[in-house]
Design a protein around this motif. Structure first.
Motif, PDB file in Angstrom:
ATOM      1  N   ALA A 160       0.826  -1.211   0.000  1.00 40.95           N
ATOM      2  CA  ALA A 160       0.000   0.000   0.000  1.00 40.95           C
ATOM      3  C   ALA A 160       0.858   1.258   0.000  1.00 40.95           C
ATOM      4  CB  ALA A 160      -0.929  -0.005   1.204  1.00 40.95           C
ATOM      5  N   GLU A 161       2.106   1.121   0.429  1.00 41.21           N
ATOM      6  CA  GLU A 161       3.037   2.250   0.429  1.00 41.21           C
ATOM      7  C   GLU A 161       4.081   2.097  -0.675  1.00 41.21           C
ATOM      8  OE1 GLU A 161       4.573   3.236   4.314  1.00 41.21           O
ATOM      9  OE2 GLU A 161       2.832   2.331   5.299  1.00 41.21           O
ATOM     10  N   ARG A 162       3.773   1.244  -1.669  1.00 43.87           N
ATOM     11  CA  ARG A 162       4.607   1.033  -2.853  1.00 43.87           C
ATOM     12  C   ARG A 162       5.964   0.414  -2.517  1.00 43.87           C
ATOM     13  NH1 ARG A 162       3.481   6.508  -6.512  1.00 43.87           N
ATOM     14  NH2 ARG A 162       1.191   6.261  -6.598  1.00 43.87           N
ATOM     15  N   VAL A 163       5.971  -0.436  -1.513  1.00 45.12           N
ATOM     16  CA  VAL A 163       7.177  -1.189  -1.139  1.00 45.12           C
ATOM     17  C   VAL A 163       6.878  -2.668  -1.352  1.00 45.12           C
ATOM     18  CG1 VAL A 163       8.766  -1.792   0.723  1.00 45.12           C
ATOM     19  CG2 VAL A 163       7.899   0.546   0.524  1.00 45.12           C
ATOM     20  N   LYS A 164       7.788  -3.362  -2.042  1.00 41.62           N
ATOM     21  CA  LYS A 164       7.572  -4.770  -2.379  1.00 41.62           C
ATOM     22  C   LYS A 164       8.425  -5.675  -1.495  1.00 41.62           C
ATOM     23  CE  LYS A 164       6.654  -3.647  -7.247  1.00 41.62           C
ATOM     24  NZ  LYS A 164       7.097  -3.849  -8.656  1.00 41.62           N
ATOM     25  N   LEU A 165       7.780  -6.359  -0.543  1.00 45.67           N
ATOM     26  CA  LEU A 165       8.466  -7.343   0.298  1.00 45.67           C
ATOM     27  C   LEU A 165       8.315  -8.720  -0.340  1.00 45.67           C
ATOM     28  CD1 LEU A 165       7.270  -6.232   3.876  1.00 45.67           C
ATOM     29  CD2 LEU A 165       9.273  -5.455   2.586  1.00 45.67           C
ATOM     30  N   ASP A 217      13.807  -7.232  -1.525  1.00 50.04           N
ATOM     31  CA  ASP A 217      13.082  -6.091  -2.105  1.00 50.04           C
ATOM     32  C   ASP A 217      12.768  -6.429  -3.564  1.00 50.04           C
ATOM     33  OD1 ASP A 217      12.414  -3.625  -3.376  1.00 50.04           O
ATOM     34  OD2 ASP A 217      13.441  -2.523  -1.797  1.00 50.04           O
ATOM     35  N   GLY A 218      11.464  -6.437  -3.906  1.00 47.00           N
ATOM     36  CA  GLY A 218      11.068  -6.788  -5.266  1.00 47.00           C
ATOM     37  C   GLY A 218      11.635  -5.879  -6.326  1.00 47.00           C
ATOM     38  N   ASP A 219      12.020  -4.662  -5.954  1.00 48.76           N
ATOM     39  CA  ASP A 219      12.604  -3.718  -6.911  1.00 48.76           C
ATOM     40  C   ASP A 219      14.131  -3.780  -6.919  1.00 48.76           C
ATOM     41  OD1 ASP A 219      10.133  -2.725  -7.751  1.00 48.76           O
ATOM     42  OD2 ASP A 219      10.064  -1.259  -6.101  1.00 48.76           O
ATOM     43  N   ARG A 220      14.711  -4.518  -5.990  1.00 47.10           N
ATOM     44  CA  ARG A 220      16.171  -4.616  -5.921  1.00 47.10           C
ATOM     45  C   ARG A 220      16.605  -6.067  -5.696  1.00 47.10           C
ATOM     46  NH1 ARG A 220      19.204  -0.421  -4.155  1.00 47.10           N
ATOM     47  NH2 ARG A 220      20.907  -1.883  -4.633  1.00 47.10           N
ATOM     48  N   PRO A 221      16.354  -6.974  -6.643  1.00 43.75           N
ATOM     49  CA  PRO A 221      16.747  -8.370  -6.459  1.00 43.75           C
ATOM     50  C   PRO A 221      18.260  -8.567  -6.358  1.00 43.75           C
ATOM     51  CG  PRO A 221      16.016  -7.967  -8.717  1.00 43.75           C
ATOM     52  CD  PRO A 221      15.675  -6.755  -7.924  1.00 43.75           C
ATOM     53  N   ASP A 222      19.016  -7.595  -6.806  1.00 42.52           N
ATOM     54  CA  ASP A 222      20.477  -7.687  -6.719  1.00 42.52           C
ATOM     55  C   ASP A 222      20.972  -7.636  -5.275  1.00 42.52           C
ATOM     56  OD1 ASP A 222      19.440  -4.918  -7.092  1.00 42.52           O
ATOM     57  OD2 ASP A 222      21.526  -4.378  -6.600  1.00 42.52           O
ATOM     58  N   THR A 223      20.115  -7.221  -4.345  1.00 43.53           N
ATOM     59  CA  THR A 223      20.514  -7.142  -2.935  1.00 43.53           C
ATOM     60  C   THR A 223      20.036  -8.348  -2.130  1.00 43.53           C
ATOM     61  OG1 THR A 223      18.519  -5.910  -2.303  1.00 43.53           O
ATOM     62  CG2 THR A 223      20.434  -4.624  -3.022  1.00 43.53           C
ATOM     63  N   ASP A 224      19.428  -9.342  -2.804  1.00 41.69           N
ATOM     64  CA  ASP A 224      18.918 -10.510  -2.084  1.00 41.69           C
ATOM     65  C   ASP A 224      20.048 -11.209  -1.332  1.00 41.69           C
ATOM     66  OD1 ASP A 224      16.479  -9.948  -3.154  1.00 41.69           O
ATOM     67  OD2 ASP A 224      16.405 -11.661  -4.532  1.00 41.69           O
ATOM     68  N   LEU A 225      19.823 -11.420  -0.028  1.00 45.07           N
ATOM     69  CA  LEU A 225      20.775 -12.113   0.851  1.00 45.07           C
ATOM     70  C   LEU A 225      22.146 -11.425   0.879  1.00 45.07           C
ATOM     71  CD1 LEU A 225      19.930 -15.811  -0.116  1.00 45.07           C
ATOM     72  CD2 LEU A 225      18.858 -14.362   1.621  1.00 45.07           C
ATOM     73  N   GLU A 226      22.160 -10.121   0.678  1.00 45.75           N
ATOM     74  CA  GLU A 226      23.382  -9.324   0.736  1.00 45.75           C
ATOM     75  C   GLU A 226      23.232  -8.246   1.806  1.00 45.75           C
ATOM     76  OE1 GLU A 226      26.050  -9.982  -0.921  1.00 45.75           O
ATOM     77  OE2 GLU A 226      25.274 -11.431  -2.386  1.00 45.75           O
ATOM     78  N   THR A 227      24.363  -7.836   2.375  1.00 48.10           N
ATOM     79  CA  THR A 227      24.289  -6.829   3.445  1.00 48.10           C
ATOM     80  C   THR A 227      23.801  -5.482   2.938  1.00 48.10           C
ATOM     81  OG1 THR A 227      26.642  -6.326   3.123  1.00 48.10           O
ATOM     82  CG2 THR A 227      26.079  -7.927   4.838  1.00 48.10           C
ATOM     83  N   THR A 232      17.942  -0.600   0.884  1.00 52.63           N
ATOM     84  CA  THR A 232      16.724  -0.634   0.066  1.00 52.63           C
ATOM     85  C   THR A 232      15.520  -0.038   0.791  1.00 52.63           C
ATOM     86  OG1 THR A 232      16.021  -2.824   0.862  1.00 52.63           O
ATOM     87  CG2 THR A 232      17.570  -2.757  -1.009  1.00 52.63           C
ATOM     88  N   ALA A 233      14.495   0.256   0.001  1.00 46.56           N
ATOM     89  CA  ALA A 233      13.239   0.762   0.568  1.00 46.56           C
ATOM     90  C   ALA A 233      12.568  -0.300   1.424  1.00 46.56           C
ATOM     91  CB  ALA A 233      12.305   1.197  -0.563  1.00 46.56           C
ATOM     92  N   ALA A 234      12.727  -1.574   1.036  1.00 44.85           N
ATOM     93  CA  ALA A 234      12.118  -2.664   1.799  1.00 44.85           C
ATOM     94  C   ALA A 234      12.693  -2.725   3.215  1.00 44.85           C
ATOM     95  CB  ALA A 234      12.339  -3.990   1.070  1.00 44.85           C
ATOM     96  N   TYR A 235      14.007  -2.616   3.324  1.00 51.14           N
ATOM     97  CA  TYR A 235      14.636  -2.679   4.652  1.00 51.14           C
ATOM     98  C   TYR A 235      14.217  -1.483   5.507  1.00 51.14           C
ATOM     99  CZ  TYR A 235      18.091  -2.720   8.362  1.00 51.14           C
ATOM    100  OH  TYR A 235      18.684  -2.716   9.593  1.00 51.14           O
ATOM    101  N   ARG A 236      14.200  -0.312   4.914  1.00 55.40           N
ATOM    102  CA  ARG A 236      13.798   0.880   5.683  1.00 55.40           C
ATOM    103  C   ARG A 236      12.355   0.741   6.164  1.00 55.40           C
ATOM    104  NH1 ARG A 236      16.989   3.321   1.611  1.00 55.40           N
ATOM    105  NH2 ARG A 236      15.155   3.768   0.299  1.00 55.40           N
ATOM    106  N   TRP A 237      11.490   0.190   5.321  1.00 54.49           N
ATOM    107  CA  TRP A 237      10.096   0.010   5.719  1.00 54.49           C
ATOM    108  C   TRP A 237      10.002  -1.016   6.846  1.00 54.49           C
ATOM    109  CZ3 TRP A 237       6.204  -3.393   6.481  1.00 54.49           C
ATOM    110  CH2 TRP A 237       4.899  -2.899   6.520  1.00 54.49           C
ATOM    111  N   LEU A 238      10.749  -2.103   6.745  1.00 50.05           N
ATOM    112  CA  LEU A 238      10.743  -3.125   7.788  1.00 50.05           C
ATOM    113  C   LEU A 238      11.226  -2.562   9.122  1.00 50.05           C
ATOM    114  CD1 LEU A 238      12.135  -6.157   5.753  1.00 50.05           C
ATOM    115  CD2 LEU A 238       9.876  -6.036   6.833  1.00 50.05           C
TER     116      LEU A 238
END
Length: 281
Positions: A160-165, A217-227, A232-238
């Motif tokens: 709803a806030e345009r963040v993809k978990l 983050d659905g918009d940043r798959p390059d950061t999957d399982l990386e520090t 990302t926006a997903a981490y900030r939202w979490l």
């Protein structure tokens, strides 16, 4: 040295006496201190005489300096007696071990690393299959029912806030963890301690519980399982919202278990069973 300005004492008169005139001695007690005499200080506001007060005060007159040392000695003795009484009644908790044995003993007493741990990871039981629910349509990621429900609610709130978990990994069996730990350890020529910094030994992974989930983050798959997932926006939202849904970061920087920083690894602690799973030792 004598002072010539002082008047000479008068010679005793013949026949004079001390107190009753019968012994011929000179009475050298000042009149103000004789029995039966009283000074202005011995009078109460009403004017009544109390000669006995003069007798009680006279032995200590001129010795005020004694009260300081006497009071100090009394205070020290009282402190020693109190300490002795307290020590005699103090009891040591049963099973307590002093921390002088070293840092590891102190850490164990504080329950930062439980005794049922291996290479910094804590032992967990595997969740029964009938308690697991999918959080992806294809059923590839499973969580315990309560955790799955709250995770999906969190995904909807973020969207709803345009963040993809995106859930990357959930429940993991001991068998799967055995492959991840030992096979990849051998392929990468890592020691057991080195491998344990990034992956738990089988039987010691939070993923066994069905309450842990790796998030991307659905918009940043390059950061999957990386520090750098923490950029990302997903981490900030979490970070700002996960607690509302019962989730918390398992391995922040400088965590007491010594596990490497994993900004993608979150766990559910939103009901009694999950809370006891991770915190009751």
């Amino acid at each position: 040295m004598k002072d010539a300005s002082l008047p000479k004492p008068s010679a005793p008169q013949p026949g004079s006496s001390g107190r009753d005139g019968s012994d011929g001695l000179v009475d050298d007690i000042p009149v103000a201190q004789r029995d039966g005499a009283c000074s202005e200080a011995d009078l109460t506001p009403g004017g009544f005489k109390f000669p006995i007060m003069s007798r009680l005060r006279s032995p200590f007159r001129g010795r005020v300096w004694l009260w300081g040392p006497i009071g100090f000695v009394a205070a020290v003795q009282l402190a020693l007696v109190s300490r002795s009484l307290f020590s005699s009644h103090a009891s040591t908790p049963q099973g307590y071990q002093p921390i002088e044995a070293g840092l590891s003993a102190a850490v164990a007493q504080l329950s930062l690393i439980p005794t049922d741990s291996l290479l910094g990871h804590i032992a967990y039981a595997e969740a029964p299959q009938d308690t697991l629910r999918p959080v992806l349509p294809n059923g590839s990621v499973l969580l315990r029912e309560a955790a799955a429900e709250r995770f999906l609610a969190m995904v909807r709130a973020a969207r709803a806030e345009r963040v993809k978990l995106v859930p990357l990994s959930g429940f993991r069996s001991v068998e799967e963890q055995t492959y991840l730990f030992f096979t990849l350890k051998a392929k990468r020529s890592l020691s057991a301690r080195e491998r344990a910094q990034v992956s738990a030994p089988p039987g010691y992974s939070e993923h066994h519980t069905g309450y842990a989930v790796d998030i991307g983050d659905g918009d940043r798959p390059d950061t999957d399982l990386e520090t750098d997932f923490d950029q990302t926006a997903a981490y900030r939202w979490l970070t700002a919202n996960a607690a509302r849904f019962g989730f918390e970061l398992s391995f922040p920087r400088n965590n007491p278990q010594g596990v490497s920083y994993e900004p993608w690894h979150w766990r559910f602690v939103g009901d009694r069973h999950s809370l006891e799973t991770f915190y009751k030792r």
